[in-house]
Design a protein around this motif. Sequence first.
Motif, PDB file in Angstrom:
ATOM      1  N   ASP A   1      44.926  40.419  29.456  1.00  0.00           N
ATOM      2  CA  ASP A   1      45.070  38.965  29.543  1.00  0.00           C
ATOM      3  C   ASP A   1      43.958  38.257  28.781  1.00  0.00           C
ATOM      4  O   ASP A   1      44.182  37.213  28.162  1.00  0.00           O
ATOM      5  CB  ASP A   1      45.083  38.516  31.006  1.00  0.00           C
TER       6      ASP A   1
ATOM      7  N   SER B   1      38.426  33.283  42.895  1.00  0.00           N
ATOM      8  CA  SER B   1      39.028  33.217  41.556  1.00  0.00           C
ATOM      9  C   SER B   1      39.020  31.794  41.010  1.00  0.00           C
ATOM     10  O   SER B   1      38.644  31.565  39.852  1.00  0.00           O
ATOM     11  CB  SER B   1      40.466  33.729  41.595  1.00  0.00           C
TER      12      SER B   1
ATOM     13  N   ASP C   1      50.782  35.115  36.201  1.00  0.00           N
ATOM     14  CA  ASP C   1      49.860  34.941  37.324  1.00  0.00           C
ATOM     15  C   ASP C   1      50.605  34.992  38.653  1.00  0.00           C
ATOM     16  O   ASP C   1      50.093  35.515  39.642  1.00  0.00           O
ATOM     17  CB  ASP C   1      49.097  33.619  37.185  1.00  0.00           C
TER      18      ASP C   1
ATOM     19  N   ALA D   1      43.928  35.567  34.723  1.00  0.00           N
ATOM     20  CA  ALA D   1      43.949  36.893  35.355  1.00  0.00           C
ATOM     21  C   ALA D   1      42.564  37.540  35.464  1.00  0.00           C
ATOM     22  O   ALA D   1      42.285  38.176  36.484  1.00  0.00           O
ATOM     23  CB  ALA D   1      44.919  37.818  34.624  1.00  0.00           C
TER      24      ALA D   1
ATOM     25  N   LEU E   1      41.222  36.328  38.631  1.00  0.00           N
ATOM     26  CA  LEU E   1      41.950  36.901  39.770  1.00  0.00           C
ATOM     27  C   LEU E   1      41.517  38.346  40.012  1.00  0.00           C
ATOM     28  O   LEU E   1      41.339  38.767  41.156  1.00  0.00           O
ATOM     29  CB  LEU E   1      43.462  36.832  39.522  1.00  0.00           C
TER      30      LEU E   1
ATOM     31  N   MET F   1      49.450  27.131  34.484  1.00  0.00           N
ATOM     32  CA  MET F   1      49.437  28.538  34.854  1.00  0.00           C
ATOM     33  C   MET F   1      50.752  29.151  34.413  1.00  0.00           C
ATOM     34  O   MET F   1      51.760  28.463  34.310  1.00  0.00           O
ATOM     35  CB  MET F   1      49.264  28.645  36.368  1.00  0.00           C
TER      36      MET F   1
END
Length: 190
Positions: free
Chosen positions: A48, A138, A115, A164, A167, A111
């Motif tokens: 990503d 995140s 995701d 990402a 995350l 987004m």
Amino acid sequence: ELSTGVVFSLISWYNLPSLFSVAFDFWILNTFFLFFVSSVLIIIFVYDLQHYIIPDKIIFPAILVTTFWRLATAIFYESYQEFTILNGFASAFGAAAFFFGIVWLSQGKGMGMGDVKFVILMGLVLGFPDILMALLLSFMLGSLVGVLLIVSGKKGLKSEVPFAPFLVTGTFLVMFWGEYLFQLLGVFRR
């Protein structure tokens, strides 16, 4: 390679004490499951970051393997489960619904659907309340880095920043230090 080695070492270190409290076959299988999940997370982080996309050929098999592992532990290793299968599915669905709402409201500009798929994996891996802590971290890390990139002139207000990696970082932080993070907030993890 270095990050994978560090993550595998951390998994081994943090998973070692459970060797004495669970069946050996469960410990081995759970350790390999964590190695698999961590490898997927590292691949998604890098992919990503470079391509601004989370490939379906990585995320869908990871979701399937994680779902299978959660179901298998619910059936064969019920006494060792950290959370119920319902908890994992509810966490995955709740996180995905929240992220889908962001995608829908922003019309895909705030987004992407990658995701949404990724947080399904996060929910299955972490469960509740860990998924909330991972998402909070995140968003905090993403906001901080986003502001720093804008202030430094490397990105503009409308520039894309892959989410990402944040995350993944939030997931790893909770996997390894979740108990301490919850204690910092004065909240009991379970």
